[in-house]
Each structure stands twice: as structure tokens, then as C-alpha cells.
Design an enzyme around this catalytic site. Structure first.
Site, PDB file in Angstrom:
ATOM      1  N   TYR A 165      53.752  61.317  58.179  1.00  0.00           N
ATOM      2  CA  TYR A 165      52.974  61.706  59.364  1.00  0.00           C
ATOM      3  C   TYR A 165      53.368  60.823  60.561  1.00  0.00           C
ATOM      4  O   TYR A 165      53.603  61.312  61.658  1.00  0.00           O
ATOM      5  CB  TYR A 165      51.476  61.566  59.057  1.00  0.00           C
ATOM      6  CG  TYR A 165      50.580  61.919  60.222  1.00  0.00           C
ATOM      7  CD1 TYR A 165      50.108  63.218  60.376  1.00  0.00           C
ATOM      8  CD2 TYR A 165      50.212  60.966  61.164  1.00  0.00           C
ATOM      9  CE1 TYR A 165      49.294  63.555  61.452  1.00  0.00           C
ATOM     10  CE2 TYR A 165      49.407  61.286  62.234  1.00  0.00           C
ATOM     11  CZ  TYR A 165      48.937  62.585  62.370  1.00  0.00           C
ATOM     12  OH  TYR A 165      48.142  62.898  63.449  1.00  0.00           O
ATOM     13  N   SER A 174      42.333  53.255  66.115  1.00  0.00           N
ATOM     14  CA  SER A 174      43.190  53.272  64.944  1.00  0.00           C
ATOM     15  C   SER A 174      43.951  51.931  64.893  1.00  0.00           C
ATOM     16  O   SER A 174      43.642  51.045  65.684  1.00  0.00           O
ATOM     17  CB  SER A 174      44.123  54.458  65.159  1.00  0.00           C
ATOM     18  OG  SER A 174      44.947  54.638  64.096  1.00  0.00           O
ATOM     19  N   LYS A 221      44.207  46.739  53.216  1.00  0.00           N
ATOM     20  CA  LYS A 221      43.861  47.915  54.027  1.00  0.00           C
ATOM     21  C   LYS A 221      43.304  48.938  53.039  1.00  0.00           C
ATOM     22  O   LYS A 221      44.053  49.624  52.341  1.00  0.00           O
ATOM     23  CB  LYS A 221      45.087  48.462  54.752  1.00  0.00           C
ATOM     24  CG  LYS A 221      44.759  49.640  55.650  1.00  0.00           C
ATOM     25  CD  LYS A 221      45.946  50.003  56.522  1.00  0.00           C
ATOM     26  CE  LYS A 221      45.622  51.137  57.463  1.00  0.00           C
ATOM     27  NZ  LYS A 221      45.222  52.386  56.813  1.00  0.00           N
ATOM     28  N   ARG A 272      34.162  57.828  62.079  1.00  0.00           N
ATOM     29  CA  ARG A 272      34.933  57.546  63.288  1.00  0.00           C
ATOM     30  C   ARG A 272      34.957  58.747  64.241  1.00  0.00           C
ATOM     31  O   ARG A 272      34.976  58.598  65.450  1.00  0.00           O
ATOM     32  CB  ARG A 272      36.377  57.162  62.920  1.00  0.00           C
ATOM     33  CG  ARG A 272      37.125  56.672  64.143  1.00  0.00           C
ATOM     34  CD  ARG A 272      38.514  56.246  63.802  1.00  0.00           C
ATOM     35  NE  ARG A 272      39.354  57.388  63.510  1.00  0.00           N
ATOM     36  CZ  ARG A 272      40.657  57.337  63.349  1.00  0.00           C
ATOM     37  NH1 ARG A 272      41.264  56.189  63.417  1.00  0.00           N
ATOM     38  NH2 ARG A 272      41.356  58.410  63.084  1.00  0.00           N
TER      39      ARG A 272
HETATM   40  S1  IVH Z   1      40.450  46.244  60.973  1.00  0.00           S
HETATM   41  C1  IVH Z   1      40.978  49.508  64.255  1.00  0.00           C
HETATM   42  N1  IVH Z   1      40.518  45.877  58.410  1.00  0.00           N
HETATM   43  O1  IVH Z   1      42.413  51.210  58.649  1.00  0.00           O
HETATM   44  C2  IVH Z   1      40.115  48.348  64.308  1.00  0.00           C
HETATM   45  N2  IVH Z   1      40.757  48.113  59.197  1.00  0.00           N
HETATM   46  O2  IVH Z   1      44.449  52.967  59.999  1.00  0.00           O
HETATM   47  C3  IVH Z   1      40.418  47.244  63.356  1.00  0.00           C
HETATM   48  N3  IVH Z   1      40.991  49.773  57.391  1.00  0.00           N
HETATM   49  O3  IVH Z   1      40.497  52.579  61.230  1.00  0.00           O
HETATM   50  C4  IVH Z   1      40.347  47.649  61.965  1.00  0.00           C
HETATM   51  N4  IVH Z   1      40.864  48.360  55.710  1.00  0.00           N
HETATM   52  O4  IVH Z   1      39.392  52.376  58.883  1.00  0.00           O
HETATM   53  C5  IVH Z   1      40.589  46.791  59.395  1.00  0.00           C
HETATM   54  N5  IVH Z   1      40.574  45.347  56.165  1.00  0.00           N
HETATM   55  C6  IVH Z   1      40.611  46.265  57.131  1.00  0.00           C
HETATM   56  C7  IVH Z   1      40.762  47.644  56.855  1.00  0.00           C
HETATM   57  C8  IVH Z   1      40.833  48.539  57.929  1.00  0.00           C
HETATM   58  C9  IVH Z   1      40.979  49.647  56.047  1.00  0.00           C
HETATM   59  C10 IVH Z   1      41.138  51.064  58.086  1.00  0.00           C
HETATM   60  C11 IVH Z   1      40.203  51.277  59.217  1.00  0.00           C
HETATM   61  C12 IVH Z   1      41.061  51.644  60.399  1.00  0.00           C
HETATM   62  C13 IVH Z   1      42.280  52.122  59.698  1.00  0.00           C
HETATM   63  C14 IVH Z   1      43.489  52.167  60.565  1.00  0.00           C
END
Ligand code: IVH
Length: 470
Positions: free
Chosen positions: A61, A108, A141, A162
Site C-alpha cells: 500500500y 498517522s 507497533k 481515529r
Molecule cells: S505513537 C501518530 N506508538 O500506529 C501518533 N503508535 O501507523 C503517534 N501504533 O496511528 C503514535 N503502536 O495507531 C504509537 N507504540 C505505538 C503504537 C502506535 C501502534 C499505531 C497507531 C498509529 C499507527 C500509525
């Protein structure tokens, strides 16, 4: 965008030509490529966010989106003339559902796929902040669903998805009883009479299911004769939206807090992410125990290696690591682009992969008439599973990669579960193999096919096509 609308855009442009049709073939082909990519991205956004059934990996993607962004920035005047088909970030709201605004937008994350990408991230921030050794957190993540828990005067008021980043779907009724979600964070967060609007704190985090729950719920789905969830992420989304479980069964959804949006409290905003994690723990909000703070690129390299290695034993699906600057002051200085904060990056894991032979391609007609190629493979073991079929996405992907019947191909498990092809292996004698034939008529009813502007996506327009009955 609804699926019929996506197809309508697709076919309207293929029948009537690009909006600013020009005599020059090169211009026409760029316009049609931009249009085709937008439609393809819109289709995948629809599958990911609305249907909760992605067909391509995040990496595939991202490659499509990068290709589109490159074309849009090289040819802004041509991009302006095409029908915008895809929003900058998709929308996870179910149409017609109750929703609510985010005070601070939910963004994101920018993505990296190699240590070189992380080095570039580290160097550019170090230069901007004028410090060579930055404190950063490295965390899993988690592959689930982003949520915002909204606390007013210390009380849980709303749970929002979101959505499109500005407005989220209201999930309060479905999720307010989750065991790891405190309803009250403490009396010190209530400013009392002194505040007109009250104190609002948006805690951002991820809903997820453990691998154990994934197996259990899918076992229950099979016993009920219902569809299983393809990935832990799609299960988390399905359950959060009120997916069916036995009435007496506790929803096996977990969540972790990984940040904040608005922080309009009587208390001060956390000075750094370490302080935020301590604050969460004190108030009963779960945080990721795997998170570590490191300083500078050398430690970052080492920590990424350690966590990537450890990920196999984590009890949940993770598609990478998130690296984030610790100090709040630095985060504020760095700010955000329209889609992502500049103080964080997602480092995506390479999916598990094996090599096998492509024995043939089967063209399936979906419920909407869309024709999808499925690779038939010499069976191969990946992560303990035997894989003999894999997604090929669409005719465009077959053309881009130049697959031939009999090719040795790379097979990956996207999101650790969905088999997909990642390209042929170059080897002697390949030229003599037959390129994968693309059908000229519907494989189910033999009727004429419709194709998108650049022939990437094929579809059978017949409502009564027998192939549509899944
Ligand atoms: S920090 C965007 N920490 O990844 C603001 N995100 O693809 C900072 N995610 O929208 C996000 N684990 O839903 C953060 N340990 C983690 C995370 C995490 C999963 C997700 C989150 C974000 C997405 C981005």
C-alpha cells in the site's frame, strides 16, 4: 467512498477519458496513471477501513501511495485535473454511525523500512534540535486499532476511533466496560468551579487482541459456521465495532496507551514520554512493558535489533516498532506535517518470507464483480503454515512484476498471516516461460470485462454473473 462509487469513478474515466485529455500520449498516460493509482488506493482504503478485509500488505500500500505522491509532485498541474479518489489518510468510520470530533487531530506515522531510514530520521532531528544524542523511546507497533479515550474532569466521557483523523466513530457503548480501562483517573484532574470548560485529556492508544484470543475467537467463529477474522487487526476492529460473540462472553479486547492528544488539565502536560508512562501506570492506564528508552543512533540500532528478535514471543501481533522522541518540548518544536508528527517514525518489520514456484493463476469473481487473480503455488512452509495460494491483487500487479507461469517467486505473510506474492526471482531461462495470461472475458460468465483507466483492475459488470455468488 462507497464501493459502487469507486467503480463508477473508475468506469466513468475509462469511458469518457481523462478530464483534461490532451493529444500528447505522454500526458494522457501520466493522467491515467495518477487516476488509476488514486482509484486503486481508494479501493484498498475501502477494503481496509470499511470492510476490515485488506488485500495487500502495508508495504505494498505504501509503495502505491509513494508512487502516487511522486507523480503528483512531479506533475502537479496534471494531478489537479484528475478526480481525487483517495483521502490523505483513510476513514475507519462505519457509515451512519455516531461520531465525535477529536480536539487534537489523530495522525498517522511516517514509515521507515531499514536502519538507513532510521539513521536519516535521527540525523535530521538531531540537526534540527542541535543535539547529537537524542533520548528516544522504542516500542512495539501494535497491530490493532487506534483509539482516543476522552477524559473530562478525570471521568471517561467518550471513546473514539481515529475516523478520518478529525472526527472519529463513537465506540463508547461497545467499549466502556473493558477491564483495563479506568472510568475515573483521580479527583486532582477536576478543576471544579474554577474552569468554564472543564479539563479534557485525550489518551491515545491501540486496541488489540492477543494471539491466544485470536485463535480462540476464530475457533468459536468456525464452530458457529461464521467467517473467521483474517488478522488480529481485523478481529480487533470487528470486535470494537460490536462484532458478534456469545452474549455471556467477555470481549477479549485489550488496549495500551501510547500518547496523548489534548491535555487541558489542571495538572501540567507531561514533560516527556517517560513521565507520561509513569502517570498512566499510577492511574491504571496500561502501557507497553516492552518499551525502552535509548540515547543516540548506536543504542537505537542495538535496541531495534533486540526488539525485532524478541517480537516473535510477544503475545500480540506487531508489524514493527515505533521510535519517538522523549522530550515534549522537542516534540512541540518539531511539530507535524498534515499527516504525521515529525518526532516519531514507524520502523516496519519485513514479513516472513519463503521462495516457491508459481504453478498457475486462478481468476476469481468477487461479490461486486471485481476480478481478482490468486496465485496457485507449489506448497511451501512459512512460519509453520503450509501455503499453496496467495493474493496477486490485480492485473496491474501481475503486469508490474512481470510474473510468468513456472517462475520462482517470493511469498510473504503480510501482517504475519495473509499470503501474498512479493515478486519473481530473476533466473536464467525465465524469458522462455509463458507470461501469466490476463483474461479477456469473464472467467465465470464469459461476458465482456470492464477495465480501469490503465487496465489495472478488471471487473464483470453483469449483476447476474454466476461468479458473483460467493
Ligand atoms: S505513537 C501518530 N506508538 O500506529 C501518533 N503508535 O501507523 C503517534 N501504533 O496511528 C503514535 N503502536 O495507531 C504509537 N507504540 C505505538 C503504537 C502506535 C501502534 C499505531 C497507531 C498509529 C499507527 C500509525
Amino acid at each position: 467512498m462507497s464501493l459502487p462509487l469507486i467503480f463508477l469513478c473508475c468506469f466513468a474515466t475509462s469511458f469518457f477519458g481523462p478530464p483534461n485529455g490532451s493529444e500528447a500520449g505522454g500526458v494522457d498516460s501520466v493522467v491515467s496513471e495518477i487516476q488509476g493509482l488514486r482509484e486503486e488506493l481508494a479501493f484498498h482504503d475501502y477494503l481496509y477501513f470499511q470492510q476490515n478485509k485488506p488485500r495487500i500488505s502495508d508495504a505494498a500500500y505504501d509503495r502505491l501511495r509513494q508512487k502516487l505522491e511522486q507523480l503528483e509532485s512531479r506533475f502537479p498541474e496534471l494531478a489537479a485535473g484528475t478526480v481525487a479518489g483517495s483521502p490523505p489518510i483513510g476513514d475507519d468510520r462505519t457509515p451512519g454511525s455516531l461520531d465525535g470530533p477529536h480536539i487534537v487531530p489523530m495522525l498517522s506515522l511516517r514509515k521507515g523500512y531499514s536502519l538507513a531510514d532510521l539513521l536519516e530520521f535521527n540525523d535530521s532531528l538531531a540537526e534540527e534540535l542541535g543535539e547529537s544524542l537524542l533520548d528516544c523511546w522504542v516500542e512495539p507497533k501494535v497491530d490493532g486499532m487506534a483509539v482516543s479515550m476522552v477524559y473530562e474532569n478525570g471521568c471517561l466521557k467518550r471513546i473514539l476511533s481515529r475516523g478520518d483523523g478529525a472526527t472519529g466513530q463513537d465506540l463508547t457503548d461497545q467499549l466502556a466496560g473493558l477491564p483495563e480501562l479506568p472510568l475515573f483517573l483521580g479527583p486532582d484532574l477536576d478543576p471544579g468551579e474554577s474552569s468554564v470548560n472543564g479539563a479534557v485529556i485525550e489518551i491515545r492508544g491501540e486496541l488489540y487482541v492477543t494471539w491466544e484470543a485470536f485463535e480462540q475467537v476464530n475457533g468459536e467463529q468456525t464452530r458457529k459456521g461464521e467467517d473467521v477474522y483474517a488478522t488480529p487487526r481485523s478481529m480487533a476492529v470487528g470486535l470494537a465495532r460490536g462484532g458478534s460473540l456469545a452474549p455471556d462472553r467477555e470481549i477479549p479486547l485489550r488496549w495500551v496507551a501510547f500518547g496523548w492528544g489534548a491535555w487541558e488539565g489542571p495538572g501540567p502536560i507531561p514533560v516527556d514520554y517517560s513521565a507520561f508512562r509513569d502517570w498512566c501506570r499510577e492511574r491504571g492506564l496500561p502501557v507497553l512493558p516492552q518499551g525502552r528508552m535509548i540515547k543516540g543512533m548506536e543504542e537505537l540500532n542495538e535496541e531495534v535489533r533486540v526488539q525485532e528478535h524478541a517480537a516473535i514471543d510477544w503475545p500480540f501481533a506487531a508489524d514493527g516498532l515505533v521510535i519517538k522522541i522523549n522530550r515534549t518540548r522537542d516534540r512541540i518544536l518539531l511539530g507535524s506535517t498534515s499527516s504525521a508528527p515529525r518526532w516519531a517514525i514507524a520502523y516496519k518489520f519485513a514479513p516472513p518470507e519463503e521462495i516457491t514456484r508459481l504453478e498457475g493463476v486462478e481468476w476469481q469473481v468477487g461479490g461486486t464483480g471485481r476480478i481478482t487473480p490468486v496465485a496457485l503455488l507449489e506448497p511451501v512452509q512459512i512460519d509453520g503454515r503450509t501455503i499453496s495460494r496467495a493474493n496477486l491483487h490485480n492485473a496491474g500487479c501481475i503486469r508490474d512484476s512481470g510474473y510468468r507461469i513456472g517462475d520462482l517467486v517470493r511469498v510473504q505473510l503480510a501482517g504475519q498471516v495473509i499470503p501474498q506474492l512479493a515478486g519473481p526471482i530473476e533466473q536464467e531461462g525465465r524469458d522462455e516461460l509463458e507470461p501469466v495470461p490476463v483474461p479477456e472475458s469473464c472467467p465465470a460468465c464469459s461476458g465482456a470485462l470492464l477495465s480501469g483507466p490503465d487496465g489495472r483492475m478488471l471487473s464483470c459488470p453483469k449483476e447476474a454473473c454466476p461468479g458473483r455468488i460467493d
